[in-house]
Design a protein around this motif. Structure first.
Motif: not given
Lengths: 164, 101
Positions: A100-101, A104, A108
């Protein structure tokens, strides 16, 4: 894309770098009270960065609310709870959290690659414009937020009170 | 200043906050990590306030208020947690809850 770096940008990056170092120390230190001390450094550095881009109104509100209010709450909470240095500092990060990180960060990065916005240099905080904006365009939102603020603070007092 | 530089500068701050939320067990420390991550969000909003003028700053002020609320409620829950379970370690509390069920 023009990536020329001027003095303002260097000072801004320096302030953010200080904020990052302080936040890392706040996460890594064992005692919560020391974390709160490093958090002050992080707040001041972040406010410095905001002042550097001439958003001084936001910087002031940020400093007053966080360094003045939230920090005192954190110190009180740390004092009212048990000393917790004995808690192991880390827990295992699951594969799903890592994925998940990474997603993200990827999102970005894509947003950064497609963004071509050049920040204006003539900008500075305009107090009267902000007030006009808040009390005319966003009057109802501000009213609803005020009621929410009041009810949440009352809720926090109720949750923390000993006798319910 | 270029928006790209400003955003890249803020990214490590946000990632440190996310790391703290994922890796810490102490509840107050998790709230501190959320504060750090949200500081990165405020810095991003502040950066874009230079493009959108007053709207960006108004949005930033509202976000600051919401962060303060979240911290107040979170810390109240931490105190209550300490009173009920005699700990603020989230894994330990989970174990206690599983044992009681």
């Amino acid at each position: 894309m023009d990536l020329a770096v001027d003095t303002n940008t260097i000072i801004y990056i320096l302030a953010i770098a200080w904020a990052t170092i302080f936040s890392f120390l706040a996460i890594k230190t064992k005692d919560v009270l020391y974390s709160a001390v490093f958090l002050v450094g992080m707040y001041v550095s972040a406010a410095w960065a905001l002042i550097q881009i001439d958003a001084w109104f936001l910087a002031l509100i940020y400093l007053f609310v966080n360094a003045g209010g939230v920090l005192v709450l954190i110190i009180f909470a740390a004092m009212l709870t048990r000393p917790t240095i004995d808690i192991p500092p880390t827990r295992r990060i699951s594969l799903a959290a890592l994925i998940n990180s990474s997603l993200v960060v990827l999102l970005i990065a894509i947003l950064l690659l497609i963004s071509r916005a050049q920040l204006t240099t003539s900008f500075t905080s305009n107090f009267s414009a902000i007030i006009q904006f808040l009390f005319s365009n966003y009057g109802i939102s501000l009213l609803i937020l005020s009621v929410a603020v009041l009810s949440i603070y009352l809720g926090a007092i109720y949750v923390a009170s000993e006798e319910k | 200043m270029n928006a790209l530089i400003a955003l890249i500068a803020v990214l490590p701050l946000f990632l440190i906050g996310v790391y703290g939320i994922l890796a810490r067990r102490h509840f107050i420390r998790i709230i501190i990590s959320v504060e750090i991550a949200m500081s990165a969000v405020i810095l991003t909003i502040g950066t874009f306030a230079t493009v959108t003028s007053s709207f960006g700053e108004v949005l930033g002020v509202l976000v600051i208020i919401i962060i303060a609320l979240e911290a107040a409620l979170g810390l109240a829950i931490a105190i209550e947690m300490d009173r009920t379970y005699k700990s603020v370690d989230i894994l330990e509390i989970r174990k206690l809850k599983e044992e009681t069920q």
